[in-house]
Design an enzyme around this catalytic site. Structure first.
Site, PDB file in Angstrom:
ATOM      1  N   ARG A 201      43.700  40.781  35.318  1.00  0.00           N
ATOM      2  CA  ARG A 201      43.735  40.513  33.818  1.00  0.00           C
ATOM      3  C   ARG A 201      45.262  40.943  33.370  1.00  0.00           C
ATOM      4  O   ARG A 201      45.405  40.880  32.352  1.00  0.00           O
ATOM      5  CB  ARG A 201      42.719  41.455  33.049  1.00  0.00           C
ATOM      6  CG  ARG A 201      41.647  40.569  32.540  1.00  0.00           C
ATOM      7  CD  ARG A 201      40.506  41.311  32.434  1.00  0.00           C
ATOM      8  NE  ARG A 201      39.652  41.341  31.034  1.00  0.00           N
ATOM      9  CZ  ARG A 201      38.543  41.097  31.017  1.00  0.00           C
ATOM     10  NH1 ARG A 201      37.863  40.649  32.511  1.00  0.00           N
ATOM     11  NH2 ARG A 201      37.812  40.973  30.053  1.00  0.00           N
TER      12      ARG A 201
ATOM     13  N   ARG B 198      25.516  35.602  22.298  1.00  0.00           N
ATOM     14  CA  ARG B 198      25.076  35.750  23.673  1.00  0.00           C
ATOM     15  C   ARG B 198      23.956  37.017  23.838  1.00  0.00           C
ATOM     16  O   ARG B 198      23.959  38.016  23.335  1.00  0.00           O
ATOM     17  CB  ARG B 198      26.390  36.367  24.401  1.00  0.00           C
ATOM     18  CG  ARG B 198      25.868  36.971  25.736  1.00  0.00           C
ATOM     19  CD  ARG B 198      27.182  37.026  26.704  1.00  0.00           C
ATOM     20  NE  ARG B 198      28.252  38.020  26.146  1.00  0.00           N
ATOM     21  CZ  ARG B 198      29.374  38.250  26.707  1.00  0.00           C
ATOM     22  NH1 ARG B 198      29.657  37.424  27.882  1.00  0.00           N
ATOM     23  NH2 ARG B 198      30.224  38.868  26.120  1.00  0.00           N
TER      24      ARG B 198
ATOM     25  N   ARG C 244      25.338  42.708  24.356  1.00  0.00           N
ATOM     26  CA  ARG C 244      26.342  43.747  24.909  1.00  0.00           C
ATOM     27  C   ARG C 244      26.943  44.364  23.626  1.00  0.00           C
ATOM     28  O   ARG C 244      27.056  43.839  22.457  1.00  0.00           O
ATOM     29  CB  ARG C 244      27.274  42.926  25.636  1.00  0.00           C
ATOM     30  CG  ARG C 244      27.122  43.055  27.208  1.00  0.00           C
ATOM     31  CD  ARG C 244      27.996  41.806  27.871  1.00  0.00           C
ATOM     32  NE  ARG C 244      29.653  41.981  27.417  1.00  0.00           N
ATOM     33  CZ  ARG C 244      30.538  41.439  28.063  1.00  0.00           C
ATOM     34  NH1 ARG C 244      30.038  40.581  29.083  1.00  0.00           N
ATOM     35  NH2 ARG C 244      31.787  41.819  27.785  1.00  0.00           N
TER      36      ARG C 244
ATOM     37  N   ARG D 216      38.971  42.011  21.642  1.00  0.00           N
ATOM     38  CA  ARG D 216      39.043  41.419  22.778  1.00  0.00           C
ATOM     39  C   ARG D 216      39.837  40.214  23.040  1.00  0.00           C
ATOM     40  O   ARG D 216      40.778  40.315  23.807  1.00  0.00           O
ATOM     41  CB  ARG D 216      37.662  41.438  23.416  1.00  0.00           C
ATOM     42  CG  ARG D 216      36.913  42.685  23.908  1.00  0.00           C
ATOM     43  CD  ARG D 216      35.465  42.389  23.753  1.00  0.00           C
ATOM     44  NE  ARG D 216      35.040  41.536  24.809  1.00  0.00           N
ATOM     45  CZ  ARG D 216      33.774  40.810  24.785  1.00  0.00           C
ATOM     46  NH1 ARG D 216      32.934  40.914  23.802  1.00  0.00           N
ATOM     47  NH2 ARG D 216      33.657  39.996  25.673  1.00  0.00           N
TER      48      ARG D 216
END
Ligand code: AP5
Ligand code: MG
Ligand code: ZN
Length: 215
Positions: free
Chosen positions: A88, A127, A160, A171
């Site tokens: 990353r 999600r 999450r 993010r």
């Protein structure tokens, strides 16, 4: 086959890694999953990573590189592997190269899931993940057969903590600032394959199979 999956949060890296790892019998190495497990268990790595993950910031390179170097030592990677969410940063990419060189192996392809921000945000807000086996669902796109229960293991589905909108936006910013540079890094090396992450799961999978058939 040794593959890297690159793309923003919500691009579908984990979802495709699940399908690909089964189809091609590859080890699935997700640094996010390993870090979340470490936080849950309260290990040394988990204690180092927790505060970064809660804010949606990157965990320091040295912590993550060590996790991956360890994972690549195991027997399960002999047939090949999928790196999901790693590297990353350019530092991580360079260190990965060192680790692979020592082992005398290389990466076959880097799949870049090009995904729009609206799609990513909508996916992450819906999600759900299995608290037991980590399978990935979506409240609308990929609902489980029984509400909030995993189809595969009957585990409880949870959200999450870093999927709340404020953290998601951070993010995405962190991805643009610290990770997106890897697209050119791998393009220059001739390894990059670009796929639209906005397509549905099966369409993306078909494109990936075509790419690997040519490898
Ligand atoms: P990590 O767990 O890697 O999260 P991420 O990169 O932000 O990516 P996500 O897991 O959110 O998205 P995904 O692309 O896997 O999408 P998914 O398939 O789940 O990292 C978490 C944290 O750990 C980081 O913030 C950082 O702190 C730390 N970390 C991890 N690696 C690190 C590293 N290398 N260096 C430093 N720190 C690190 O899909 C999302 C949703 O969409 C699901 O609901 C799914 O069902 C649905 N969906 C998927 N594909 C489709 C599709 N094609 N159509 C419709 N819906 C879809
Ligand atoms: Mg993921
Ligand atoms: Zn499960």
């Amino acid at each position: 086959m040794r593959i890297i999956l690159l793309g923003p949060p919500g691009a579908g890296k984990g979802t495709q890694a699940e399908v690909l790892s089964k189809h091609y019998s590859l080890a699935h190495i997700s640094t996010g999953d390993i870090l979340r497990e470490s936080v849950k268990l309260g290990t040394v790595v988990g204690l180092k990573a927790k505060s970064y993950m809660e804010k949606g910031e990157l965990v320091p390179d040295e912590v993550v590189v060590e996790i991956v170097a360890d994972a690549l030592k195991g027997d399960s990677v002999k047939e090949g592997f999928i790196l999901d969410g790693f590297p990353r940063t350019e530092v991580q990419a360079a260190q990965l190269e060192g680790v692979l060189q020592e082992a005398g192996i290389g990466i076959d392809a880097v799949i870049y899931f090009k995904t729009s921000e609206e799609v990513a945000v909508a996916r992450l807000s819906g999600r759900r993940v299995c608290s037991k086996c980590r399978a990935i669902y979506h409240a609308k796109n990929m609902p489980p057969k029984i509400d909030r229960i995993c189809d595969k293991c009957n585990g409880k589905l949870i959200q999450r903590k870093d999927d709340e909108e404020k953290t998601v936006r951070n993010r995405l910013r962190v991805y643009d600032k610290q990770t997106a540079g890897l697209i050119d890094y791998y393009r220059t090396k001739g390894l990059l394959k670009e796929v639209s992450g906005d397509l549905d799961v099966q369409e993306v999978f078909e494109i990936l199979k075509d790419i690997f058939a040519k490898k």
